[in-house]
Design a protein around this motif. Structure first.
Motif, short mmCIF file in Angstrom:
data_model
loop_
_atom_site.label_atom_id
_atom_site.label_comp_id
_atom_site.label_asym_id
_atom_site.label_seq_id
_atom_site.Cartn_x
_atom_site.Cartn_y
_atom_site.Cartn_z
N VAL A 82 0.83 -1.20 0.00
CA VAL A 82 0.00 0.00 0.00
C VAL A 82 0.87 1.25 0.00
O VAL A 82 0.61 2.20 -0.74
CB VAL A 82 -0.98 -0.01 1.20
N LYS A 83 1.91 1.25 0.80
CA LYS A 83 2.83 2.40 0.86
C LYS A 83 3.43 2.65 -0.52
O LYS A 83 3.47 3.80 -0.99
CB LYS A 83 3.92 2.13 1.89
N ASN A 86 0.89 3.94 -3.09
CA ASN A 86 0.61 5.36 -2.85
C ASN A 86 1.76 6.24 -3.33
O ASN A 86 1.53 7.31 -3.91
CB ASN A 86 0.30 5.61 -1.37
N GLU A 87 3.00 5.81 -3.12
CA GLU A 87 4.16 6.55 -3.63
C GLU A 87 4.13 6.61 -5.15
O GLU A 87 4.43 7.64 -5.75
CB GLU A 87 5.46 5.91 -3.15
N LEU A 89 1.45 6.51 -7.07
CA LEU A 89 0.40 7.45 -7.48
C LEU A 89 0.84 8.90 -7.27
O LEU A 89 0.56 9.76 -8.11
CB LEU A 89 -0.89 7.17 -6.70
N GLN A 90 1.54 9.17 -6.18
CA GLN A 90 2.01 10.53 -5.92
C GLN A 90 3.10 10.95 -6.90
O GLN A 90 3.07 12.05 -7.45
CB GLN A 90 2.53 10.66 -4.49
N LYS A 101 -5.17 5.28 -12.41
CA LYS A 101 -5.27 5.74 -11.02
C LYS A 101 -6.42 5.03 -10.31
O LYS A 101 -6.27 4.60 -9.17
CB LYS A 101 -5.47 7.25 -10.95
N ALA A 105 -6.08 2.50 -7.21
CA ALA A 105 -6.83 2.84 -5.99
C ALA A 105 -7.72 1.67 -5.55
O ALA A 105 -7.86 1.40 -4.35
CB ALA A 105 -7.67 4.10 -6.21
N VAL A 108 -5.46 -0.82 -3.92
CA VAL A 108 -5.10 -0.33 -2.59
C VAL A 108 -6.24 -0.57 -1.61
O VAL A 108 -6.02 -1.03 -0.47
CB VAL A 108 -4.70 1.16 -2.64
N ASP A 109 -7.47 -0.30 -2.02
CA ASP A 109 -8.62 -0.53 -1.14
C ASP A 109 -8.74 -2.01 -0.75
O ASP A 109 -9.02 -2.33 0.40
CB ASP A 109 -9.93 -0.07 -1.81
N ARG A 112 -6.02 -2.77 1.78
CA ARG A 112 -6.28 -2.18 3.11
C ARG A 112 -7.12 -3.10 3.98
O ARG A 112 -7.04 -3.04 5.21
CB ARG A 112 -6.94 -0.82 2.96
#
Length: 166
Positions: A82-83, A86-87, A89-90, A101, A105, A108-109, A112
């Motif tokens: 997940v980390k 997210n990196e 995507l950023q 995206k 996402a 990622v959901d 989680r």
């Protein structure tokens, strides 16, 4: 679970590295990347991870973060996956398509749901705290620690105190 697009990223690895990186560094990174892809396909996830990490060290490219995240997810290291997603995507915020995206996402959901939050209270301030032998900070910890769902080992160590593990 996770969409596998490692092969699609191979083609664009060198094209999107910075001009400041030498051709030899990019070539070396590409060798590690391709080796990582091969190892991933063989199911050698730890070795693939090492190759992708080396490739990223030599020639950082946000697209490699996706591959690193994907391998971590396959290794059941959901917090790290997940980390890294997210990196990714950023770092690629201006380059990743809206469809991509959304797909990441969604992944990622799902991941989680395999992560839990662990609040750790230690009676002595300044103790080094470890979860599954990885350092997470010194007590008192300001925030809960994210962990993969399941059993984990928590250890606190401080000079002059008995080490406590649960």
């Amino acid at each position: 679970m996770i969409v596998h697009v490692i092969v699609l990223i191979i083609v664009s690895l060198c094209a999107s590295t910075t001009a400041a990186q030498s051709d030899s560094a990019v070539g070396e990174a590409r060798v590690h990347f391709e080796r990582g892809v091969e190892l991933y396909r063989e199911g050698s996830l730890d070795a693939a991870l090492a190759e992708f990490e080396r490739s990223y060290q030599i020639a950082p490219n946000y697209k490699l973060l996706y591959n690193l995240a994907q391998v971590q997810a396959e290794r059941h290291e959901y917090v790290l996956a997940v980390k890294l997603f997210n990196e990714y995507l950023q770092a690629g915020v201006n380059d990743i398509t809206p469809e991509r995206k959304r797909a990441v996402a969604e992944d990622v959901d799902k991941l989680r749901g395999r992560i839990s939050s662990l609040t750790i209270d230690v009676s002595a301030d300044g103790a080094d705290v470890y979860v599954n032998d990885a350092p997470v900070g010194r007590s008192p910890l300001p925030n809960a620690v994210l962990v993969n769902v399941g059993k984990c080992r928590v250890r606190a160590e401080k000079s002059g105190y008995v080490t406590k593990q649960q």
